[in-house]
Each structure stands twice: as structure tokens, then as C-alpha cells.
Motif scaffolding. Structure first.
Motif, PDB file in Angstrom:
ATOM      1  N   GLU A  54       4.736   4.176  -1.993  1.00  0.00           N
ATOM      2  CA  GLU A  54       4.484   4.672  -3.350  1.00  0.00           C
ATOM      3  C   GLU A  54       3.535   3.761  -4.121  1.00  0.00           C
ATOM      4  O   GLU A  54       2.813   4.221  -4.997  1.00  0.00           O
ATOM      5  CB  GLU A  54       5.797   4.800  -4.123  1.00  0.00           C
ATOM      6  CG  GLU A  54       6.675   5.915  -3.630  1.00  0.00           C
ATOM      7  CD  GLU A  54       7.983   5.969  -4.397  1.00  0.00           C
ATOM      8  OE1 GLU A  54       8.195   6.986  -5.090  1.00  0.00           O
ATOM      9  OE2 GLU A  54       8.765   5.007  -4.308  1.00  0.00           O
ATOM     10  N   ASP A  55       3.544   2.491  -3.789  1.00  0.00           N
ATOM     11  CA  ASP A  55       2.674   1.534  -4.470  1.00  0.00           C
ATOM     12  C   ASP A  55       1.250   1.528  -3.918  1.00  0.00           C
ATOM     13  O   ASP A  55       0.405   0.778  -4.389  1.00  0.00           O
ATOM     14  CB  ASP A  55       3.270   0.128  -4.393  1.00  0.00           C
ATOM     15  CG  ASP A  55       3.550  -0.309  -2.962  1.00  0.00           C
ATOM     16  OD1 ASP A  55       3.237   0.443  -2.002  1.00  0.00           O
ATOM     17  OD2 ASP A  55       4.101  -1.408  -2.788  1.00  0.00           O
ATOM     18  N   GLY A  56       0.980   2.350  -2.904  1.00  0.00           N
ATOM     19  CA  GLY A  56      -0.355   2.439  -2.324  1.00  0.00           C
ATOM     20  C   GLY A  56      -0.647   1.397  -1.270  1.00  0.00           C
ATOM     21  O   GLY A  56      -1.734   1.369  -0.706  1.00  0.00           O
ATOM     22  N   LYS A  57       0.324   0.533  -0.990  1.00  0.00           N
ATOM     23  CA  LYS A  57       0.125  -0.512   0.020  1.00  0.00           C
ATOM     24  C   LYS A  57       0.473   0.024   1.406  1.00  0.00           C
ATOM     25  O   LYS A  57       1.379   0.839   1.561  1.00  0.00           O
ATOM     26  CB  LYS A  57       0.975  -1.736  -0.303  1.00  0.00           C
ATOM     27  CG  LYS A  57       0.538  -2.449  -1.566  1.00  0.00           C
ATOM     28  CD  LYS A  57       1.364  -3.670  -1.813  1.00  0.00           C
ATOM     29  CE  LYS A  57       0.929  -4.367  -3.098  1.00  0.00           C
ATOM     30  NZ  LYS A  57       1.782  -5.501  -3.409  1.00  0.00           N
ATOM     31  N   GLU A  58      -0.233  -0.496   2.387  1.00  0.00           N
ATOM     32  CA  GLU A  58      -0.029  -0.071   3.770  1.00  0.00           C
ATOM     33  C   GLU A  58       1.308  -0.583   4.302  1.00  0.00           C
ATOM     34  O   GLU A  58       1.629  -1.764   4.165  1.00  0.00           O
ATOM     35  CB  GLU A  58      -1.180  -0.593   4.625  1.00  0.00           C
ATOM     36  CG  GLU A  58      -1.185  -0.035   6.010  1.00  0.00           C
ATOM     37  CD  GLU A  58      -2.407  -0.478   6.791  1.00  0.00           C
ATOM     38  OE1 GLU A  58      -2.227  -1.235   7.762  1.00  0.00           O
ATOM     39  OE2 GLU A  58      -3.534  -0.073   6.423  1.00  0.00           O
ATOM     40  N   ILE A  59       2.069   0.320   4.906  1.00  0.00           N
ATOM     41  CA  ILE A  59       3.374  -0.026   5.464  1.00  0.00           C
ATOM     42  C   ILE A  59       3.283  -0.195   6.976  1.00  0.00           C
ATOM     43  O   ILE A  59       3.842  -1.116   7.543  1.00  0.00           O
ATOM     44  CB  ILE A  59       4.417   1.055   5.122  1.00  0.00           C
ATOM     45  CG1 ILE A  59       4.589   1.138   3.613  1.00  0.00           C
ATOM     46  CG2 ILE A  59       5.727   0.800   5.828  1.00  0.00           C
ATOM     47  CD1 ILE A  59       5.400   2.309   3.163  1.00  0.00           C
ATOM     48  N   ALA A  60       2.576   0.732   7.620  1.00  0.00           N
ATOM     49  CA  ALA A  60       2.439   0.698   9.074  1.00  0.00           C
ATOM     50  C   ALA A  60       1.164   1.429   9.466  1.00  0.00           C
ATOM     51  O   ALA A  60       0.629   2.234   8.695  1.00  0.00           O
ATOM     52  CB  ALA A  60       3.648   1.350   9.738  1.00  0.00           C
TER      53      ALA A  60
END
Length: 170
Positions: free
Chosen positions: A115-121
């Protein structure tokens, strides 16, 4: 129009398959797919704990590869995944893009964002033909309107010649 029908068929086939993590809309275009979902926790299967990131990334990558191959189903040959934030829980967006097409083989890069726009995987996947035909659309669009309900096309085409050229008023 044929391409749009293929994308709709992929969406319908995906929505009829059971996907526990995909909760939002699915968007498909040529060589690109996007799936919205949620990550709630880890799933344990036998001796191996599988992170839920894998299913969403595989779904998005499969839809992206399937969007460029209209002749049959593709099978996932290789799947390399890197999880940057394994503890993340919440809504996610998986987007996938065909980065190298050597028909009938396709390389797809998929990324999962929080949701924060950061890459998770992220993942790199490799698809090859499976030899199986693509199933028919389980929810085909409504049939065209009954003949006679729309006005017939005009049997004439008024053309006016101007000093700049011809003007067609159809």
C-alpha cells in the motif's frame, strides 16, 4: 477487438479459478497484467512453509504471458522469487510484464507492491507452451443486439467538394 476478447477470456478463466489472495480487479493488456490482492499470513503445507507472495506473483506472471499467446496454454518452467519484506501484511498490487518474447517462450518479470508503494517481492518467470488448448470463455459477453433494433447504415454518403478537398458527411 479480437485481442480484447482474449483478455476478457483470461479474466473470466482467472476469476472462475479459486484464488484465495486475489481480492480486487484484474487488468490485462498485451504483455502486461495486474492483480490486486491481500497478504494475510503464511500458508503451511507439509514440511515447507510457502509465503503467499508466490501465488499472486505467479498469477500475474501467468496472465501477462498468456496475454501474448492466444493459441494455447503456457506452463511455468522456471520461477525465481526474491522476497524483500517477508513480514508485510495487507493489501498488495502484483504487476507483471513480458520482458523478453521468443515465441513460443516468454520471460516475465513480476513485482509485488504494498500500500505504501514499496516493493515487497519480485520474480522472474519463464513460460513455455504446454501443448494444451486454451479453454473456452466460461462467461462470454452478451450476444449482439437482435437484428432490427439498431437503425441500418445509411445507403448514401453525401460528399461535398470544397476548395481544400472533399468533405464526407457520413
Amino acid at each position: 477487438m479480437v485481442a480484447q476478447q482474449h483478455y476478457q477470456r483470461l479474466k473470466h478463466l482467472y476469476s472462475t479459478a479459486s484464488s484465495d489472495h486475489a481480492t480486487g480487479p484484474v487488468d490485462i493488456s498485451y504483455g502486461y497484467a495486474e492483480v490486486v490482492g491481500v497478504i494475510e499470513g503464511e500458508m503451511e503445507q507439509a514440511l515447507v512453509t510457502r509465503v503467499p507472495h508466490q501465488q499472486l506473483l505467479a498469477d500475474a506472471a501467468s496472465l501477462a504471458a498468456g496475454s501474448v499467446e492466444k493459441e494455447g496454454q503456457l506452463s511455468l518452467e522456471r520461477f525465481n522469487m526474491s522476497v524483500h519484506r517477508p513480514d508485510y501484511r495487507g493489501s498488495v498490487q502484483a504487476s507483471a510484464e513480458v520482458v523478453l518474447a521468443e515465441p513460443p517462450r516468454y520471460h516475465v518479470r513480476a513485482t509485488l507492491f504494498g500500500e505504501d508503494g514499496k516493493e515487497i517481492a519480485e520474480t522472474l518467470a519463464f513460460f513455455e507452451p504446454s501443448g494444451e488448448a486454451l479453454p473456452p470463455d466460461p462467461a462470454p459477453e452478451a450476444e449482439p443486439e437482435v437484428e432490427g433494433s439498431a437503425p441500418p447504415p445509411a445507403p448514401f454518403m453525401p460528399v461535398h467538394v470544397t476548395q481544400y478537398g472533399s468533405l464526407c458527411l457520413n
